[in-house]
Write a protein that holds these residues in place. Structure first.
Motif, mmCIF file in Angstrom:
data_model
loop_
_atom_site.group_PDB
_atom_site.id
_atom_site.type_symbol
_atom_site.label_atom_id
_atom_site.label_comp_id
_atom_site.label_asym_id
_atom_site.label_seq_id
_atom_site.Cartn_x
_atom_site.Cartn_y
_atom_site.Cartn_z
ATOM 1 N N THR A 53 73.982 -26.687 94.948
ATOM 2 C CA THR A 53 74.166 -27.986 94.299
ATOM 3 C C THR A 53 72.959 -28.307 93.427
ATOM 4 O O THR A 53 71.842 -27.798 93.660
ATOM 5 N N GLU A 54 73.155 -29.169 92.452
ATOM 6 C CA GLU A 54 72.048 -29.566 91.589
ATOM 7 C C GLU A 54 70.954 -30.259 92.395
ATOM 8 O O GLU A 54 69.755 -29.989 92.205
ATOM 9 N N ASP A 55 71.351 -31.138 93.318
ATOM 10 C CA ASP A 55 70.350 -31.825 94.134
ATOM 11 C C ASP A 55 69.559 -30.837 94.973
ATOM 12 O O ASP A 55 68.335 -30.949 95.118
ATOM 13 N N GLY A 56 70.267 -29.867 95.553
ATOM 14 C CA GLY A 56 69.591 -28.872 96.375
ATOM 15 C C GLY A 56 68.638 -28.010 95.575
ATOM 16 O O GLY A 56 67.517 -27.716 96.023
ATOM 17 N N GLU A 57 69.064 -27.592 94.387
ATOM 18 C CA GLU A 57 68.205 -26.779 93.524
ATOM 19 C C GLU A 57 66.984 -27.572 93.075
ATOM 20 O O GLU A 57 65.859 -27.050 93.070
ATOM 21 N N ARG A 58 67.190 -28.826 92.715
ATOM 22 C CA ARG A 58 66.079 -29.657 92.261
ATOM 23 C C ARG A 58 65.046 -29.819 93.378
ATOM 24 O O ARG A 58 63.831 -29.697 93.150
ATOM 25 N N ALA A 59 65.540 -30.073 94.591
ATOM 26 C CA ALA A 59 64.626 -30.248 95.720
ATOM 27 C C ALA A 59 63.863 -28.952 96.013
ATOM 28 O O ALA A 59 62.658 -28.977 96.305
ATOM 29 N N LEU A 60 64.555 -27.809 95.943
ATOM 30 C CA LEU A 60 63.911 -26.524 96.208
ATOM 31 C C LEU A 60 62.840 -26.226 95.171
ATOM 32 O O LEU A 60 61.707 -25.844 95.520
ATOM 33 N N PHE A 61 63.170 -26.376 93.898
ATOM 34 C CA PHE A 61 62.206 -26.077 92.836
ATOM 35 C C PHE A 61 60.981 -26.982 92.938
ATOM 36 O O PHE A 61 59.846 -26.540 92.736
ATOM 37 N N ALA A 62 61.230 -28.266 93.248
ATOM 38 C CA ALA A 62 60.116 -29.204 93.363
ATOM 39 C C ALA A 62 59.233 -28.854 94.560
ATOM 40 O O ALA A 62 57.999 -28.905 94.474
ATOM 41 N N LEU A 63 59.844 -28.503 95.684
ATOM 42 C CA LEU A 63 59.083 -28.148 96.882
ATOM 43 C C LEU A 63 58.192 -26.943 96.627
ATOM 44 O O LEU A 63 57.033 -26.896 97.082
ATOM 45 N N LEU A 64 58.707 -25.946 95.906
ATOM 46 C CA LEU A 64 57.951 -24.724 95.638
ATOM 47 C C LEU A 64 56.967 -24.870 94.479
ATOM 48 O O LEU A 64 56.120 -23.999 94.277
ATOM 49 N N GLY A 65 57.090 -25.938 93.711
ATOM 50 C CA GLY A 65 56.240 -26.106 92.541
ATOM 51 C C GLY A 65 56.555 -25.123 91.439
ATOM 52 O O GLY A 65 55.667 -24.655 90.711
ATOM 53 N N VAL A 66 57.847 -24.791 91.290
ATOM 54 C CA VAL A 66 58.272 -23.811 90.290
ATOM 55 C C VAL A 66 57.975 -24.314 88.880
ATOM 56 O O VAL A 66 58.182 -25.503 88.579
ATOM 57 N N THR A 67 57.498 -23.424 88.027
ATOM 58 C CA THR A 67 57.269 -23.764 86.615
ATOM 59 C C THR A 67 58.213 -23.039 85.674
ATOM 60 O O THR A 67 58.454 -23.501 84.555
ATOM 61 N N HIS A 68 58.745 -21.881 86.110
ATOM 62 C CA HIS A 68 59.613 -21.071 85.257
ATOM 63 C C HIS A 68 60.822 -20.597 86.069
ATOM 64 O O HIS A 68 60.665 -20.126 87.207
ATOM 65 N N LEU A 69 61.998 -20.717 85.480
ATOM 66 C CA LEU A 69 63.232 -20.206 86.078
ATOM 67 C C LEU A 69 63.732 -19.039 85.239
ATOM 68 O O LEU A 69 63.837 -19.148 84.013
ATOM 69 N N VAL A 70 64.064 -17.917 85.908
ATOM 70 C CA VAL A 70 64.640 -16.764 85.228
ATOM 71 C C VAL A 70 66.078 -16.613 85.707
ATOM 72 O O VAL A 70 66.335 -16.565 86.913
ATOM 73 N N SER A 71 67.008 -16.529 84.763
ATOM 74 C CA SER A 71 68.428 -16.447 85.097
ATOM 75 C C SER A 71 69.116 -15.475 84.162
ATOM 76 O O SER A 71 68.682 -15.260 83.030
ATOM 77 N N ALA A 89 79.004 -22.102 87.489
ATOM 78 C CA ALA A 89 78.252 -23.266 87.945
ATOM 79 C C ALA A 89 76.832 -23.230 87.383
ATOM 80 O O ALA A 89 76.191 -22.182 87.354
ATOM 81 N N ARG A 90 76.340 -24.384 86.952
ATOM 82 C CA ARG A 90 75.044 -24.427 86.296
ATOM 83 C C ARG A 90 74.076 -25.373 87.004
ATOM 84 O O ARG A 90 73.207 -25.986 86.376
ATOM 85 N N ALA A 91 74.219 -25.485 88.327
ATOM 86 C CA ALA A 91 73.360 -26.395 89.085
ATOM 87 C C ALA A 91 71.883 -26.087 88.864
ATOM 88 O O ALA A 91 71.065 -26.999 88.669
ATOM 89 N N LYS A 92 71.506 -24.808 88.892
ATOM 90 C CA LYS A 92 70.088 -24.460 88.737
ATOM 91 C C LYS A 92 69.570 -24.815 87.347
ATOM 92 O O LYS A 92 68.413 -25.220 87.189
#
Length: 238
Positions: free
Chosen positions: A166-184, A190-193
């Motif tokens: 889910t978008e909420d789940g992805e947002r929470a995960l990325f924020a928790l990890l301090g992600v700066t770059h996403l590779v896809s 589905a485009r939640a990430k």
């Protein structure tokens, strides 16, 4: 009419199989996950033993529906060629690619994406463990999502999870990890990430789809279901 082979391994393939469970079909999975999802139809798991094995497997098959990952290019190219040579009707079902966003960094390969990411970046790889190597030993903080557990590997933290996300789940995960770059990879669907990355202002590095492998392609699941039904026998009448 007869048995239709469905080359599966994606969420889209699961939806097709569920819709044609009353037909004479055989799903095929490459066997890359330890515990594959139940497809609700007879399923074979594992490779075919090369080209000769695949040709033998197609003997007596009435048609092939290819619902493999858009980046499984070698499998699809071989399937298209052999089906054409053997006169087996073929259709490929894929999600349409996501339209390019002007804020994305688009690359032809994962190696090109790795080259473009600065040292010290905190990178989330949603491209699977098969795409990991180009990103190692570059001074990056790496998280890589996969379906199965795996041994510890220097330089990467595994994120073990199965879709859907889910978008909420992805947002929470990325924020928790301090992600700066996403590779896809541009697999579509589905485009939640991607929406989560946009909301957080992450740099998105998108791998473009491989060249068209040939063969007839559709983005319409109803057409794919109709293709299977047209070429298959009703299981109850066998």
């Amino acid at each position: 009419m007869g048995e239709v082979m469905i080359l599966a391994g994606t969420g889209l393939a699961r939806r097709v199989c569920a819709a044609v469970a009353d037909c004479d079909v055989l799903a095929s999975l490459a066997g890359v996950t330890e515990v594959p999802c139940d497809l609700e139809v007879p399923t074979r798991i594992g490779g075919f033993g090369g080209e000769a094995g695949f040709r033998a497997a197609l003997e007596g098959v009435s048609a092939v529906l290819d619902v493999t990952h858009p980046f499984a290019a070698r499998v699809t190219e071989r399937t298209v060629r052999i089906c054409r040579e053997m006169g087996v009707p073929y259709l490929r079902l894929q999600q349409p690619p996501w339209p390019n966003d002007p804020t994305w960094h688009v690359h032809a390969t994962t190696a090109a994406a790795a080259d473009a990411i600065p040292t010290g970046a905190r990178v989330f790889l949603s491209t699977g463990p098969g795409s990991l190597v180009p990103f190692l030993q570059r001074g990056l903080h790496l998280w890589c999502r996969r379906i199965d557990h795996a041994p510890t590997r220097d330089g990467v933290t595994w994120i073990v999870a199965r879709p859907p996300f889910t978008e909420d789940g992805e947002r929470a995960l990325f924020a928790l990890l301090g992600v700066t770059h996403l590779v896809s990879k541009n697999a579509g669907g589905a485009r939640a990430k991607l929406d989560a990355a946009r909301d957080l202002g992450l740099a998105v590095h998108m791998i473009a789809r491989p060249k068209d492998p040939g063969g007839e392609e559709s983005h319409d699941i109803d057409r794919a279901i109709a293709f299977v039904r047209h070429h298959s026998a009703d299981r109850d009448r066998r």
